[in-house]
Design a protein around this motif. Structure first.
Motif, short mmCIF file in Angstrom:
data_model
loop_
_atom_site.label_atom_id
_atom_site.label_comp_id
_atom_site.label_asym_id
_atom_site.label_seq_id
_atom_site.Cartn_x
_atom_site.Cartn_y
_atom_site.Cartn_z
N GLY A 127 12.45 -1.92 41.08
CA GLY A 127 11.82 -3.20 40.83
C GLY A 127 10.77 -3.11 39.74
N TYR A 128 9.95 -4.16 39.61
CA TYR A 128 8.98 -4.23 38.53
C TYR A 128 7.89 -3.17 38.68
N VAL A 129 7.45 -2.93 39.93
CA VAL A 129 6.41 -1.91 40.14
C VAL A 129 6.96 -0.53 39.78
N HIS A 183 -0.84 1.14 38.11
CA HIS A 183 -1.32 -0.19 38.42
C HIS A 183 -0.14 -1.07 38.83
N VAL A 184 -0.41 -2.01 39.70
CA VAL A 184 0.61 -3.00 40.06
C VAL A 184 0.44 -4.19 39.13
N LEU A 185 1.40 -4.39 38.24
CA LEU A 185 1.31 -5.48 37.27
C LEU A 185 1.96 -6.74 37.80
N ASP A 186 1.37 -7.87 37.44
CA ASP A 186 1.97 -9.16 37.76
C ASP A 186 3.11 -9.42 36.77
N PRO A 187 4.35 -9.61 37.23
CA PRO A 187 5.47 -9.82 36.30
C PRO A 187 5.28 -11.03 35.39
N PRO A 228 -2.80 -6.22 35.47
CA PRO A 228 -2.92 -5.60 36.80
C PRO A 228 -3.38 -6.61 37.86
N LYS A 229 -2.72 -6.54 39.01
CA LYS A 229 -3.20 -7.31 40.16
C LYS A 229 -4.45 -6.63 40.70
#
Length: 748
Positions: free
Chosen positions: A484-486, A522-526, A531-532
């Motif tokens: 997935g995106y993460v 980092h967890v990015l917002d798609p 970064p969230k």
């Protein structure tokens, strides 16, 4: 409520709120009918509902001037006032199915309802037309329901509205007052806005309804004549039949007495007569005999809201029989025999707090709006596309503006236009950055005349690589759920000291567990690629995606490797899509794979050979040749080949090419096939699966709950197969499947 309750004093706070709401609603109503609204319909409905609750609690607040007792808006001084022959009423609203059921239960408890008429609620401008002896003598806006504005000269410029009624079937009535909606088709609206942009006449319209309202209320009819307006009739007011006695009122918009009127007995029968006189009618209304049929109609257009050529915001349901309409009557404001079921709004207003840019997998740098979160079409939205810098300038939006936001179905939310009347001078213009926000490379246009700017650092830009890897995992490409995106972010942009395992997507199938375990990211917002934040600390959120707290592989790791191994065997067209060649989507990839049968053949084909493939053309052909001209692109292909990725269309010798030249549409749910596996089974046999039904479609395969594609196939005479017939089609071809279908039809 008792008399003592009605006379009880109203608290000052509630009285003040009532006055504030009344003033605000009157202002919004005026702006709406002038074609310059500053709030969305859903916000207006919410304010009206609050006012109604206050008046229900304190009936003493109800006056003739209250917005709850009025229909429409105050009258502009720009046009002469006209009194309608029969009052134009407004409709009550239902926002949930339970509210629709309650309305139907209440109506059927009072009268024996045998049929309802369902029709689309067009998002346009209500208009009243008066014909005398078959000639159009007057046209007016709704106004306050009793008095409107005379717009006769402007209405006469609308081609779909007859100047004289057609008397070839039956004589025209002595007097006929009809009501309808003037609107602009979506396609015509976009063409008009394009013309306005080119000529720089004024700011483009925000939506088709505003365009229709602004066009219809032009002081110069010659301007209105240049606007692509049309109309659909949905009701009758006053009516005197030819040589007959006036019935006083005719139908759909009033509770009037129709004694002696033998012409109109029901809404649906009135529509047939109006159609014979040449008045424009909808071809989408339906008479329903049960509420199940009504609910099915409502559900269908909730899912197919954009199927009509014009915008709708709901469904109108009416008791069909006029005598029952008369018995049910009306309140001071709304008829009891009709209701509008309103869909979740697709347009709302909110504040544009910032405009930022993101970089996509092909290097395109796109502005997007950051907004105060708002609910639209049933989901909360905080970000919306603005396409490119030219589009930002064309729409005239500024940071800090109140903007109109639209979300149509599953489409990405889009900012349509600013609400200029709400500007206070604090807004500021957007400036497109000159360098890539991800890698700092100077931006430019790929070729002269391009609208979009791109980051030319295609191979090394971390943002582009992240987006390409994420795309490879999507359902359109290799469908790798564990990637997935993460995960894509972790593989391309880990936090130091870990190094990115992927220099480019060519390394994807050579990953090892040892590379994955140290990665933190980092967890990015798609939607924003930012970064969230951790809700507890407010700091950017950091995760160890592949290792647990003991440093051992998570279950995700084994799943990822299993799915990567499975991805190597996916059909050639999916491999081709995964390469992110500009303009090459699933449809073109399927055509190319079917024609050339291997990636090497596609690579070696000339531009002319590629362009000659059905569904490809010169633009895609040129893009393919340009992609393979890059050495590092070829390296990706070779890395994948070495890792065992399928590079040929490997149809089994046991599978015959039974469907060469056959086009198939699959609709509904099948027991033994997913939509993708059915599609691939057809393609493997030389056929093509398309999304829409036409006269050229060979077969429609209909599973459970097939929907509108089945209906269209029947109407066009396209052969329809069940799952058994589909199996025969795959094994034996079109002739055998058709024979089975005919045999099934004959056996009933």
């Amino acid at each position: 409520m008792s008399a003592s309750d009605q006379k009880s004093p109203v608290p000052d706070e509630d009285r003040a709120r009532h006055s504030e709401l009344a003033r605000e609603l009157d202002d919004h109503s005026y702006r709406y009918y002038m074609g310059r609204p500053i709030i969305a319909d859903a916000e207006y409905d919410s304010l009206m509902a609050e006012l109604e609750r206050l008046e229900e609690r304190y009936p003493i607040l109800i006056t003739q001037d209250s917005p709850t007792q009025k229909v429409g808006a105050p009258i502009s001084v720009d046009f002469a006032e006209v009194e309608h022959l029969v009052r134009m009423e407004s409709l009550g609203n239902a926002f949930e199915v339970d509210e629709l059921n309650t309305w139907a239960d209440r109506a059927s408890a009072e009268v024996p309802v045998e049929a309802y008429l369902c029709e689309l609620k067009i998002d346009g401008l209500a208009v009243d037309l008066v014909y005398e002896h078959g000639r159009l003598v007057r046209a007016a806006t709704r106004g306050d329901g009793r008095v409107g504005e005379d717009i006769t000269l402007n209405v006469r410029t609308i081609g779909t509205i007859p100047e004289r009624l057609d008397e070839s079937v039956r004589p025209a009535p002595e007097l006929l007052e009809v009501r309808g909606e003037v609107f602009m088709k979506v396609e015509d609206f976009h063409a008009l806005n394009d013309r306005i942009t080119e000529t720089k006449e004024h700011t483009p319209f925000a939506n088709p309804r505003n365009a229709a309202a602004g066009s219809l209320r032009q002081k110069d009819p010659r301007v209105t004549a240049t606007r692509p307006l049309t109309m659909i009739v949905h009701g009758v007011g006053a009516y005197t039949p030819a040589g007959g006695t006036a019935s006083g009122r005719g139908s759909g918009d009033s509770e009037a007495d129709r004694e002696g009127d033998v012409a109109f007995t029901s809404q649906s029968q009135a529509y047939r007569l109006l159609g014979e006189w040449g008045l424009p009618l909808s071809d989408r209304y339906q008479v329903a005999t049960t509420m199940d049929e009504v609910r099915a109609y409502v559900s269908y257009y909730a899912e197919h809201r954009h199927e009509p050529a014009y915008e709708i915001d709901g469904i109108v349901v009416k008791v069909d029989d006029f005598s029952l309409q008369r018995r049910l009557g009306s309140t001071s404001r709304i008829p009891r025999w009709a209701i509008a079921y309103k869909y979740a709004p697709e347009e709302v207003t909110t504040t544009l707090t910032d405009i930022k840019v993101g970089v996509g997998r092909t290097g395109r740098v796109t502005p997007y709006g950051v907004m105060e979160p708002v609910t639209v079409a049933g989901s909360e939205v905080e970000f919306a596309t603005l396409h490119n810098a030219q589009e930002v300038a064309r729409k005239g939006v500024r940071i800090g503006d109140t903007v109109v936001l639209r979300k149509a179905g599953d489409v990405i939310p889009e900012i349509l236009a600013p609400v200029s009347d709400r500007r206070d001078g604090s807004e500021r213009e957007f400036e497109m950055p000159t360098h890539c926000p991800e890698c700092g490379t100077e931006l430019g246009r790929q070729k002269e005349g391009d609208v979009d700017v791109r980051c030319p650092n295609t191979r090394r830009c971390p943002g582009q690589l992240r987006e390409r890897v994420s795309f490879i995992a999507s359902r359109k490409a290799l469908d790798i759920e564990a990637l997935g995106y993460v995960a894509a972010t972790a593989l391309t942009q880990p936090l130091e000291p870990a190094e990115a395992p992927l220099a480019d997507e060519g390394d994807l199938f050579d990953l090892t567990v040892e590379q994955l375990l140290p990665i933190r990211t980092h967890v990015l917002d798609p939607d924003t690629t930012e970064p969230k934040t951790d809700p507890k600390t407010g700091e950017p959120k950091v995760v160890s995606f592949f290792a647990n707290k003991d440093g051992e592989p998570k279950k995700t790791v084994s799943t990822l490797f299993e799915q990567l191994e499975e991805a190597k065997t996916k059909p050639l067209w999916r491999i081709l899509v995964s390469l992110s060649i500009r303009h090459v989507g699933p449809r073109a990839a399927e055509d190319l794979a079917r024609h050339f049968r291997s990636l090497d053949a596609i690579r070696e084909a000339t531009e002319e050979e590629l362009a000659s493939v059905d569904g490809v053309g010169p633009t895609i052909a040129r893009s393919i040749r340009e992609w393979f001209a890059e050495d590092w692109h070829v390296e990706i292909v070779e890395k994948w080949r070495a890792a065992g990725v399928r590079m040929e269309e490997e149809a089994s010798e046991a599978v015959d090419r039974t469907l060469e030249g056959v086009t198939v549409v699959v609709t509904g749910s099948l027991d033994n096939y997913t939509r993708d596996s059915a599609k691939e089974a057809v393609a493997e046999r030389g056929g093509r699966v398309t999304a829409s039904v036409s006269k050229k479609t060979g077969f429609v395969v209909a599973g459970g709950a097939p929907g509108s594609k089945y209906d269209k196939a029947v109407s066009l005479g396209v052969p329809v197969l069940d799952e058994q017939g589909f199996d025969v089609l795959l094994r034996q071809g079109a002739d055998a499947a058709e024979a089975v279908r005919i045999d099934q039809a004959e056996q009933g």
